[in-house]
Motif scaffolding. Structure first.
Motif, PDB file in Angstrom:
ATOM      1  N   GLU A 186      15.443  -0.299  -1.348  1.00  0.00           N
ATOM      2  CA  GLU A 186      15.991   0.174  -0.158  1.00  0.00           C
ATOM      3  C   GLU A 186      17.795  -0.408  -0.311  1.00  0.00           C
ATOM      4  OE1 GLU A 186      14.792   1.041   2.658  1.00  0.00           O
ATOM      5  OE2 GLU A 186      12.745   0.660   2.412  1.00  0.00           O
ATOM      6  N   THR A 187      17.970  -0.592  -1.627  1.00  0.00           N
ATOM      7  CA  THR A 187      19.522  -0.917  -1.921  1.00  0.00           C
ATOM      8  C   THR A 187      19.645  -0.743  -3.227  1.00  0.00           C
ATOM      9  OG1 THR A 187      20.977  -2.705  -1.632  1.00  0.00           O
ATOM     10  CG2 THR A 187      18.788  -3.164  -2.537  1.00  0.00           C
ATOM     11  N   ASP A 188      20.859  -0.710  -3.565  1.00  0.00           N
ATOM     12  CA  ASP A 188      21.233  -0.547  -4.908  1.00  0.00           C
ATOM     13  C   ASP A 188      21.160  -1.761  -5.556  1.00  0.00           C
ATOM     14  OD1 ASP A 188      21.823   2.449  -4.584  1.00  0.00           O
ATOM     15  OD2 ASP A 188      23.798   1.757  -4.382  1.00  0.00           O
ATOM     16  N   ILE A 189      20.867  -1.836  -7.095  1.00  0.00           N
ATOM     17  CA  ILE A 189      20.879  -2.979  -7.651  1.00  0.00           C
ATOM     18  C   ILE A 189      21.670  -2.929  -8.984  1.00  0.00           C
ATOM     19  CG2 ILE A 189      19.322  -4.579  -9.299  1.00  0.00           C
ATOM     20  CD1 ILE A 189      18.230  -4.302  -6.442  1.00  0.00           C
TER      21      ILE A 189
ATOM     22  N   ASP B 143      18.410  -8.513  -4.541  1.00  0.00           N
ATOM     23  CA  ASP B 143      18.174  -8.717  -6.030  1.00  0.00           C
ATOM     24  C   ASP B 143      17.149  -9.568  -5.984  1.00  0.00           C
ATOM     25  OD1 ASP B 143      20.401  -7.262  -6.431  1.00  0.00           O
ATOM     26  OD2 ASP B 143      21.554  -8.940  -7.251  1.00  0.00           O
ATOM     27  N   ALA B 144      16.695 -10.563  -5.313  1.00  0.00           N
ATOM     28  CA  ALA B 144      15.592 -11.408  -5.221  1.00  0.00           C
ATOM     29  C   ALA B 144      14.425 -10.975  -5.115  1.00  0.00           C
ATOM     30  CB  ALA B 144      15.849 -12.741  -4.245  1.00  0.00           C
ATOM     31  N   GLU B 145      14.488  -9.809  -3.987  1.00  0.00           N
ATOM     32  CA  GLU B 145      13.038  -9.119  -4.006  1.00  0.00           C
ATOM     33  C   GLU B 145      12.757  -8.096  -5.211  1.00  0.00           C
ATOM     34  OE1 GLU B 145      13.256  -9.145   0.949  1.00  0.00           O
ATOM     35  OE2 GLU B 145      13.881  -7.354  -0.003  1.00  0.00           O
ATOM     36  N   PHE B 146      14.043  -7.739  -5.869  1.00  0.00           N
ATOM     37  CA  PHE B 146      13.672  -6.739  -7.139  1.00  0.00           C
ATOM     38  C   PHE B 146      12.914  -7.635  -8.165  1.00  0.00           C
ATOM     39  CE2 PHE B 146      15.130  -4.707 -10.938  1.00  0.00           C
ATOM     40  CZ  PHE B 146      14.795  -3.542 -10.764  1.00  0.00           C
ATOM     41  N   ALA B 147      13.437  -8.885  -8.146  1.00  0.00           N
ATOM     42  CA  ALA B 147      12.989  -9.800  -9.075  1.00  0.00           C
ATOM     43  C   ALA B 147      11.603 -10.269  -8.854  1.00  0.00           C
ATOM     44  CB  ALA B 147      13.594 -11.260  -9.102  1.00  0.00           C
ATOM     45  N   LEU B 148      11.165 -10.255  -7.528  1.00  0.00           N
ATOM     46  CA  LEU B 148       9.819 -10.228  -7.111  1.00  0.00           C
ATOM     47  C   LEU B 148       9.003  -9.290  -7.566  1.00  0.00           C
ATOM     48  CD1 LEU B 148       7.514 -12.317  -5.652  1.00  0.00           C
ATOM     49  CD2 LEU B 148       8.516 -11.050  -3.485  1.00  0.00           C
ATOM     50  N   MET B 149       9.233  -7.875  -7.388  1.00  0.00           N
ATOM     51  CA  MET B 149       8.777  -6.771  -7.850  1.00  0.00           C
ATOM     52  C   MET B 149       8.380  -6.997  -9.372  1.00  0.00           C
ATOM     53  SD  MET B 149      10.052  -2.818  -8.218  1.00  0.00           S
ATOM     54  CE  MET B 149      10.655  -3.516  -9.983  1.00  0.00           C
TER      55      MET B 149
ATOM     56  N   TYR C 158       9.242   3.781  -5.594  1.00  0.00           N
ATOM     57  CA  TYR C 158       9.946   4.701  -4.736  1.00  0.00           C
ATOM     58  C   TYR C 158      11.422   4.489  -4.847  1.00  0.00           C
ATOM     59  CZ  TYR C 158       5.488   6.403  -3.150  1.00  0.00           C
ATOM     60  OH  TYR C 158       4.109   6.801  -3.011  1.00  0.00           O
ATOM     61  N   GLY C 159      12.286   4.989  -5.656  1.00  0.00           N
ATOM     62  CA  GLY C 159      13.646   4.552  -5.717  1.00  0.00           C
ATOM     63  C   GLY C 159      14.595   5.102  -4.533  1.00  0.00           C
ATOM     64  N   GLN C 160      14.001   5.981  -3.668  1.00  0.00           N
ATOM     65  CA  GLN C 160      14.695   6.754  -2.472  1.00  0.00           C
ATOM     66  C   GLN C 160      15.935   6.755  -2.449  1.00  0.00           C
ATOM     67  OE1 GLN C 160      11.961   4.933   1.044  1.00  0.00           O
ATOM     68  NE2 GLN C 160      13.397   3.277   0.389  1.00  0.00           N
ATOM     69  N   GLY C 161      16.676   7.506  -3.840  1.00  0.00           N
ATOM     70  CA  GLY C 161      18.066   7.869  -4.166  1.00  0.00           C
ATOM     71  C   GLY C 161      18.836   6.824  -4.493  1.00  0.00           C
ATOM     72  N   HIS C 162      18.319   5.503  -4.578  1.00  0.00           N
ATOM     73  CA  HIS C 162      19.226   4.401  -4.808  1.00  0.00           C
ATOM     74  C   HIS C 162      19.522   4.215  -6.456  1.00  0.00           C
ATOM     75  CE1 HIS C 162      19.491   2.550  -0.574  1.00  0.00           C
ATOM     76  NE2 HIS C 162      18.397   2.902  -0.514  1.00  0.00           N
ATOM     77  N   THR C 163      20.316   3.403  -6.786  1.00  0.00           N
ATOM     78  CA  THR C 163      20.775   3.324  -7.980  1.00  0.00           C
ATOM     79  C   THR C 163      20.688   1.927  -8.530  1.00  0.00           C
ATOM     80  OG1 THR C 163      22.244   5.104  -7.625  1.00  0.00           O
ATOM     81  CG2 THR C 163      22.675   3.628  -9.647  1.00  0.00           C
ATOM     82  N   ILE C 164      20.049   1.911  -9.874  1.00  0.00           N
ATOM     83  CA  ILE C 164      20.139   0.694 -10.707  1.00  0.00           C
ATOM     84  C   ILE C 164      21.131   0.996 -11.813  1.00  0.00           C
ATOM     85  CG2 ILE C 164      18.820  -0.824 -12.370  1.00  0.00           C
ATOM     86  CD1 ILE C 164      16.123   0.036 -10.799  1.00  0.00           C
ATOM     87  N   SER C 165      22.050   0.054 -11.883  1.00  0.00           N
ATOM     88  CA  SER C 165      23.213   0.356 -12.927  1.00  0.00           C
ATOM     89  C   SER C 165      23.478  -1.053 -13.656  1.00  0.00           C
ATOM     90  CB  SER C 165      24.448   0.438 -12.182  1.00  0.00           C
ATOM     91  OG  SER C 165      24.807  -0.404 -11.379  1.00  0.00           O
ATOM     92  N   GLY C 166      23.795  -0.862 -14.904  1.00  0.00           N
ATOM     93  CA  GLY C 166      24.177  -2.091 -15.568  1.00  0.00           C
ATOM     94  C   GLY C 166      23.219  -2.773 -16.543  1.00  0.00           C
TER      95      GLY C 166
ATOM     96  N   THR D 254       0.899  -1.244  -0.103  1.00  0.00           N
ATOM     97  CA  THR D 254       0.013   0.012  -0.049  1.00  0.00           C
ATOM     98  C   THR D 254       0.913   1.225   0.111  1.00  0.00           C
ATOM     99  OG1 THR D 254      -0.121   0.098   2.515  1.00  0.00           O
ATOM    100  CG2 THR D 254      -1.725  -1.139   1.188  1.00  0.00           C
ATOM    101  N   GLN D 255       0.226   2.370  -0.098  1.00  0.00           N
ATOM    102  CA  GLN D 255       1.126   3.586  -0.253  1.00  0.00           C
ATOM    103  C   GLN D 255       1.595   3.933   1.089  1.00  0.00           C
ATOM    104  OE1 GLN D 255      -1.130   7.059  -1.474  1.00  0.00           O
ATOM    105  NE2 GLN D 255       0.382   8.393  -1.851  1.00  0.00           N
ATOM    106  N   ASN D 256       1.033   3.568   2.067  1.00  0.00           N
ATOM    107  CA  ASN D 256       1.489   3.893   3.382  1.00  0.00           C
ATOM    108  C   ASN D 256       2.325   2.784   4.050  1.00  0.00           C
ATOM    109  OD1 ASN D 256       0.121   6.539   3.782  1.00  0.00           O
ATOM    110  ND2 ASN D 256      -1.740   5.487   4.308  1.00  0.00           N
ATOM    111  N   ASN D 257       2.562   1.690   3.222  1.00  0.00           N
ATOM    112  CA  ASN D 257       3.464   0.595   3.826  1.00  0.00           C
ATOM    113  C   ASN D 257       3.661  -0.116   2.591  1.00  0.00           C
ATOM    114  OD1 ASN D 257       4.681  -1.023   5.420  1.00  0.00           O
ATOM    115  ND2 ASN D 257       2.929  -2.508   5.634  1.00  0.00           N
ATOM    116  N   PRO D 258       4.462   0.489   1.543  1.00  0.00           N
ATOM    117  CA  PRO D 258       4.917  -0.249   0.412  1.00  0.00           C
ATOM    118  C   PRO D 258       5.865  -1.515   0.790  1.00  0.00           C
ATOM    119  CG  PRO D 258       6.296   1.929   0.542  1.00  0.00           C
ATOM    120  CD  PRO D 258       5.340   1.749   1.726  1.00  0.00           C
ATOM    121  N   TYR D 259       5.840  -2.443  -0.238  1.00  0.00           N
ATOM    122  CA  TYR D 259       6.871  -3.291  -0.367  1.00  0.00           C
ATOM    123  C   TYR D 259       8.258  -3.093  -0.334  1.00  0.00           C
ATOM    124  CZ  TYR D 259       2.848  -6.607  -1.686  1.00  0.00           C
ATOM    125  OH  TYR D 259       1.702  -7.336  -1.728  1.00  0.00           O
TER     126      TYR D 259
END
Length: 222
Positions: A71-74, A48-54, A108-116, A38-43
């Protein structure tokens, strides 16, 4: 001996030139670290595994319009994306969503980075980190990436509703249009663009095969 060595060098050249045959295939996590989407409690995405789940959730009609917080860089690939046009990296990326199976969600990227990010699909439309996203992207960095496709090509997305506070550094090649994201503030498929910064090397090829080369410091081409 010299002839054999020359043949071996040629084989190594071709192997290295076409090495990126594997799709990034991290196994999805069984659940997210926390959150209910939800908006107030996002996943919460912490691996990396949770990114794949997203990615899976965004394609799943039973999880439409969920909220996600990075919550982390990918890192999809290591190396220098400027060289990937001739020397591909290890993994290729499959865009999240396309015109037939549109992805849905708010990231919400929260300032994190996806690279490569690496995509080399010259005849495929809707190419980018997101191919076609019904949703929004906030506060994200996408760097050291290479994206080549057909129409509706962008490092961040082929189509997306809202983009805010995003930085992109990438090489982008596409037919007709090649942008940070395809479209613009007058495009009905993109509702809002705010706080966008880009350092994008763009090769824009029109339908008449005329070539234009620009270093785009802004979002859109003229």
């Amino acid at each position: 001996m010299r002839k054999i060595s020359f043949i071996c060098l040629l084989l190594l050249f071709f192997v290295n030139s076409f090495a990126a045959t594997k799709t990034w295939n991290v196994s999805p996590a069984k659940s997210f670290f926390k959150g209910d989407g939800t908006q107030n409690n996002p996943y919460s995405i912490t691996t990396d595994a949770e990114f794949a789940l997203m990615v899976n959730y965004m394609h799943d009609s039973t999880h439409r319009n969920c909220y996600y917080a990075l919550e982390t860089d990918i890192v999809i690939n290591e190396g220098n994306a400027a060289q990937w046009g001739t020397t591909p990296p290890k993994y290729k990326w499959e865009p999240i969503g396309d015109s037939l199976n549109r992805a849905s969600g708010i990231l919400y990227g929260q300032g994190h980075t996806i690279s490569g990010l690496y995509i080399n699909s010259e005849k495929e439309d809707y190419q980018g980190l997101f191919g076609y996203l019904i949703g929004s992207i906030y506060n994200l960095n996408l760097v050291n990436s290479f994206v080549k496709g057909g129409n509706y090509v962008g490092a961040l997305a082929g189509r997306v509703d809202v983009v805010e506070n995003v930085f992109v550094e990438a090489v982008v090649e596409g037919l007709v249009r090649a942008l940070l994201i395809e479209g613009g503030d007058t495009d009905p498929d993109i509702r809002a663009l705010r706080g966008i910064r880009a350092d994008v090397a763009v090769e824009l090829i029109t339908a008449e095969d005329r070539e234009f080369h620009t270093l785009a410091g802004s979002l859109l081409h003229d």
